[in-house]
Design an enzyme around this catalytic site. Sequence first.
Site, PDB file in Angstrom:
ATOM      1  CE  LYS A  67       7.185  46.061  98.562  1.00 32.40           C
ATOM      2  NZ  LYS A  67       7.016  44.967  97.567  1.00 32.40           N
TER       3      LYS A  67
ATOM      4  CD  GLU B 106      13.775  30.640  99.785  1.00 28.23           C
ATOM      5  OE1 GLU B 106      14.029  29.426  99.691  1.00 28.23           O
ATOM      6  OE2 GLU B 106      12.619  31.108  99.673  1.00 28.23           O
TER       7      GLU B 106
ATOM      8  CD  GLU C 262       6.043  27.437  98.667  1.00 23.98           C
ATOM      9  OE1 GLU C 262       4.876  27.562  99.083  1.00 23.98           O
ATOM     10  OE2 GLU C 262       6.987  28.139  99.079  1.00 23.98           O
TER      11      GLU C 262
END
Length: 501
Positions: free
Chosen positions: A195, A250, A404
């Site tokens: 992907k 995340e 970040e």
Amino acid sequence: METRVTDQSAPFASPQFINPDTPRLLLIDGQWRPSASGKTFSTSDPSTGRIVASIAEGSERDVDMAVAAARRAFEGAWRKFKPFERQRLLLRLADLVDEHFEELATIETIDMGAPITRTRGGRQRVVGLIRFYAGLATAIHGETIENSIAGEVFSYTLKEPVGVVGAIVPWNSPIGLGIWKIAPALATGCTVVLKPAEQASLSLLRLGELICEAGFPDGVFNVVTGFGNVGAALSAHPDVNKITFTGSTETGQAIIRASAGNVKRLSLELGGKSPDIVFADADIEAAALGAANAVFVNSGQMCIAGSRLYVEHGIYDEFVARVAEYGANMRVGAPLDPDTQMGPLVSGEQLDRVTGYMAAGVREGARAVTGGARLHGAAWSQGFFVPPTVFAGVKDSMSIAREEIFGPVISAMPFTDIDDVIHRANDTAFGLGSGVWTRDVGKAHRVSAAIQSGTVWVNCYLPLDPAVPFGGYKMSGYGRESGIHHVDEFLNVKSVFLKTA
């Protein structure tokens, strides 16, 4: 700020592969096909906003078909290939990638905005990775183990491919990061469903064509393009045995949760907020250039960017000024211009993220020595451009020092004590990369041992080699890529006890 603006069509013509009137399709079971829904999405050149291609928008149904194809190949033709045959195909692929590398680099530059000098400069690493894993294909073996069991019992181990691998790749270096996942999976005898990131899928679709041309059996390598629902479907799919992922922390956490259904194997290379520590006894000129390049390369869109710059107090002002001067003199502009040193950010979303952090830095009391806001003017009006930015007067508690940013932003902070700077460097949720600049070998060893990160660069920053392991500590992920143990991430170990009498 010095800038060059050139016609995007010169001196390099867009490859024939890039054509907005010809949708790029999904690769499933050796066939290029539209998505099950028939939907497509557009991808644009981040330096101009111009739409460059239409791409099939995959869905959960397409993931099901790709996984089924990968499973058939794994249990069928591919399972019969000997290590030498897998090696031969990988070496053929390496030759094809080498032969077509100029095209791949140009596609990647147009699609995600990295300067052509950077994408073209990745030839040795990309081709070298494929050849490195091709070499390991014939070096996979188990062990014979002398056991302590009473009687005549012989014990040994077998190493077997885990099965179907879902590989999820980010947009900041598609070919390099894609090969890093695909090649070891194929070397071990696994099959792959890839992907790509929706922001930069084109170079990996072209790679899919080269994998087919190399002669891999149908279904061994599949590509499903699309959005987050495709990655989520791969992560939760009950017939996917492993996910290898590079991207945000995340998303990595979401993959961990999704993997619980069949307890998938995971390799996760996640975010970073890497410290770069400069001592007063360092080679100042080399360190300033290295500290700048540790962040400004690829417009700061690197999880290993040395964005927390700690400089010993006695040289702080001079050193920060040197780094800022280097950034201010960089040529920001059209990524296909060979004189461009820094191109645009990949998307409008990323532009909003980076400029939002720049504004937050100013609000929280930091001072922009250079840069600090979006570039304006005709040269940059259509693209997602920000300048190299250096903030001084930064405190460790500021958002620009803790979070970040994924952009060309350096947060420079002074230190006076070695133990204090080690503590501050480790005071982060991340642990991916780090840098140390000093002429004192003992100091270099001491800090390298104390820093909590998967990689420490001493008197350099960013070098990577196929033979050297890479990966993170803490919330920067787990598992290792590169090195002879990388293939173990794609293998199961089976123990056999054989009673001989």
